[in-house]
Design a protein around this motif. Structure first.
Motif, PDB file in Angstrom:
ATOM      1  N   GLY A  54     -37.774 -17.508 -59.827  1.00 51.42           N
ATOM      2  CA  GLY A  54     -37.041 -19.385 -59.365  1.00 51.42           C
ATOM      3  C   GLY A  54     -36.682 -20.085 -59.942  1.00 51.42           C
ATOM      4  N   VAL A  55     -36.332 -19.655 -61.355  1.00 50.00           N
ATOM      5  CA  VAL A  55     -35.422 -20.323 -62.014  1.00 50.00           C
ATOM      6  C   VAL A  55     -34.692 -20.439 -63.044  1.00 50.00           C
ATOM      7  CG1 VAL A  55     -36.426 -22.696 -63.943  1.00 50.00           C
ATOM      8  CG2 VAL A  55     -37.885 -23.123 -61.850  1.00 50.00           C
ATOM      9  N   PHE A  56     -35.192 -19.600 -63.490  1.00 50.56           N
ATOM     10  CA  PHE A  56     -34.378 -18.849 -65.133  1.00 50.56           C
ATOM     11  C   PHE A  56     -33.177 -18.247 -64.302  1.00 50.56           C
ATOM     12  CE2 PHE A  56     -37.507 -20.904 -66.801  1.00 50.56           C
ATOM     13  CZ  PHE A  56     -37.314 -21.114 -68.376  1.00 50.56           C
ATOM     14  N   ALA A  57     -33.124 -16.716 -63.153  1.00 50.53           N
ATOM     15  CA  ALA A  57     -32.155 -16.096 -62.719  1.00 50.53           C
ATOM     16  C   ALA A  57     -31.667 -17.108 -61.931  1.00 50.53           C
ATOM     17  CB  ALA A  57     -33.268 -15.121 -61.913  1.00 50.53           C
ATOM     18  N   ARG A  58     -31.624 -18.008 -61.659  1.00 55.48           N
ATOM     19  CA  ARG A  58     -30.858 -19.054 -60.813  1.00 55.48           C
ATOM     20  C   ARG A  58     -29.872 -19.438 -61.505  1.00 55.48           C
ATOM     21  NH1 ARG A  58     -33.946 -21.964 -56.184  1.00 55.48           N
ATOM     22  NH2 ARG A  58     -32.347 -22.566 -56.205  1.00 55.48           N
ATOM     23  N   LEU A  59     -31.009 -19.783 -62.766  1.00 52.65           N
ATOM     24  CA  LEU A  59     -29.621 -20.523 -63.622  1.00 52.65           C
ATOM     25  C   LEU A  59     -29.017 -19.966 -63.965  1.00 52.65           C
ATOM     26  CD1 LEU A  59     -32.538 -22.607 -65.715  1.00 52.65           C
ATOM     27  CD2 LEU A  59     -30.718 -22.924 -64.376  1.00 52.65           C
ATOM     28  N   GLY A  60     -29.165 -18.815 -64.772  1.00 52.43           N
ATOM     29  CA  GLY A  60     -28.370 -17.390 -64.802  1.00 52.43           C
ATOM     30  C   GLY A  60     -27.294 -17.063 -64.334  1.00 52.43           C
ATOM     31  N   SER A  61     -27.466 -17.014 -63.065  1.00 55.73           N
ATOM     32  CA  SER A  61     -26.450 -16.407 -62.408  1.00 55.73           C
ATOM     33  C   SER A  61     -25.709 -17.321 -61.471  1.00 55.73           C
ATOM     34  CB  SER A  61     -27.347 -15.754 -61.304  1.00 55.73           C
ATOM     35  OG  SER A  61     -28.369 -16.608 -59.967  1.00 55.73           O
ATOM     36  N   GLU A  62     -26.121 -18.768 -61.384  1.00 54.74           N
ATOM     37  CA  GLU A  62     -25.292 -20.101 -60.682  1.00 54.74           C
ATOM     38  C   GLU A  62     -24.457 -20.818 -61.536  1.00 54.74           C
ATOM     39  OE1 GLU A  62     -28.198 -22.112 -58.170  1.00 54.74           O
ATOM     40  OE2 GLU A  62     -28.587 -20.228 -56.894  1.00 54.74           O
ATOM     41  N   TRP A  63     -24.743 -20.428 -63.189  1.00 54.82           N
ATOM     42  CA  TRP A  63     -24.095 -21.197 -63.671  1.00 54.82           C
ATOM     43  C   TRP A  63     -23.670 -20.548 -65.090  1.00 54.82           C
ATOM     44  CZ3 TRP A  63     -24.428 -26.870 -63.717  1.00 54.82           C
ATOM     45  CH2 TRP A  63     -25.672 -27.597 -62.762  1.00 54.82           C
ATOM     46  N   THR A  64     -22.503 -20.966 -65.632  1.00 52.07           N
ATOM     47  CA  THR A  64     -21.668 -20.848 -66.672  1.00 52.07           C
ATOM     48  C   THR A  64     -22.660 -21.773 -68.134  1.00 52.07           C
ATOM     49  OG1 THR A  64     -19.924 -20.000 -65.289  1.00 52.07           O
ATOM     50  CG2 THR A  64     -19.925 -20.158 -67.743  1.00 52.07           C
ATOM     51  N   GLY A  65     -22.096 -21.047 -69.455  1.00 50.33           N
ATOM     52  CA  GLY A  65     -23.194 -21.294 -70.393  1.00 50.33           C
ATOM     53  C   GLY A  65     -23.898 -22.379 -70.722  1.00 50.33           C
ATOM     54  N   TYR A  66     -25.271 -22.899 -69.447  1.00 48.63           N
ATOM     55  CA  TYR A  66     -26.426 -23.742 -68.841  1.00 48.63           C
ATOM     56  C   TYR A  66     -26.928 -22.668 -70.521  1.00 48.63           C
ATOM     57  CZ  TYR A  66     -29.559 -25.958 -67.431  1.00 48.63           C
ATOM     58  OH  TYR A  66     -30.006 -27.229 -66.552  1.00 48.63           O
ATOM     59  N   ARG A  67     -27.452 -24.587 -71.125  1.00 50.11           N
ATOM     60  CA  ARG A  67     -28.045 -24.402 -72.026  1.00 50.11           C
ATOM     61  C   ARG A  67     -29.018 -25.819 -71.746  1.00 50.11           C
ATOM     62  NH1 ARG A  67     -25.266 -24.670 -77.646  1.00 50.11           N
ATOM     63  NH2 ARG A  67     -28.057 -24.637 -78.024  1.00 50.11           N
ATOM     64  N   ALA A  68     -30.394 -25.507 -73.048  1.00 44.99           N
ATOM     65  CA  ALA A  68     -31.405 -26.955 -73.104  1.00 44.99           C
ATOM     66  C   ALA A  68     -31.325 -27.321 -74.708  1.00 44.99           C
ATOM     67  CB  ALA A  68     -32.601 -26.443 -71.638  1.00 44.99           C
ATOM     68  N   GLN A  69     -30.597 -28.023 -74.237  1.00 38.36           N
ATOM     69  CA  GLN A  69     -30.858 -28.287 -75.739  1.00 38.36           C
ATOM     70  C   GLN A  69     -31.744 -29.482 -76.450  1.00 38.36           C
ATOM     71  OE1 GLN A  69     -27.890 -27.379 -78.125  1.00 38.36           O
ATOM     72  NE2 GLN A  69     -29.498 -28.038 -80.017  1.00 38.36           N
ATOM     73  N   VAL A  70     -32.291 -29.282 -77.220  1.00 34.09           N
ATOM     74  CA  VAL A  70     -33.899 -30.030 -77.458  1.00 34.09           C
ATOM     75  C   VAL A  70     -32.946 -31.158 -78.260  1.00 34.09           C
ATOM     76  CG1 VAL A  70     -36.056 -30.277 -77.998  1.00 34.09           C
ATOM     77  CG2 VAL A  70     -35.255 -28.739 -76.468  1.00 34.09           C
TER      78      VAL A  70
END
Length: 132
Positions: A54-70
């Motif tokens: 529901g979240v991570f597969a979609r982030l990987g397929s719908e975005w390029t270079g998606y990052r969560a920088q803490v």
């Protein structure tokens, strides 16, 4: 630093592949993962399979270079907060974004029991909106 903070930190630092493996290993079988209203994947997902699909597969397929920088982690007993900035480019529109976020985790028996996301969803929505 406590063990709970180290558990959460390992899900952010490293390669995407390492982070994914660390997250799967850290999730309780009944983990509850809540994405904020206004975020494209808003809702609550329960269990590792639902969270990944529901979240991570979609982030990987719908975005390029998606990052969560803490930039900051805080630990208070069984709770760990992570504050940072999302960034990435939405493939369908070609628009990039940067949005501040906070994630609040509850750790139970050495596993992630819950995660609640707080995010500046307006910045994310701008990337999803096609230019006119």
């Amino acid at each position: 630093m406590g063990a709970n903070l180290e558990l959460i930190r390992a899900t952010y630092e490293g390669s995407s592949e390492e982070n994914g493996r660390n997250l799967l290993a850290a999730l309780a079988p009944d983990a509850s993962w809540t994405e904020a209203e206004g975020f494209p994947y808003a809702g609550t997902y329960v269990g590792p399979d639902a969270i990944i699909a529901g979240v991570f597969a979609r982030l990987g397929s719908e975005w390029t270079g998606y990052r969560a920088q803490v930039h900051t982690f805080l630990e208070d007993g069984d709770r760990v907060a992570a504050f940072g900035v999302y960034s990435g480019t939405y493939k369908a529109t070609g628009k990039s974004m940067r949005a501040a976020f906070a994630h609040l985790y509850e750790v139970r028996d050495g596993k992630i029991a819950t995660m609640t996301q707080y995010v500046d969803s307006a910045m994310v929505r701008q990337a999803l909106t096609p230019s006119t």
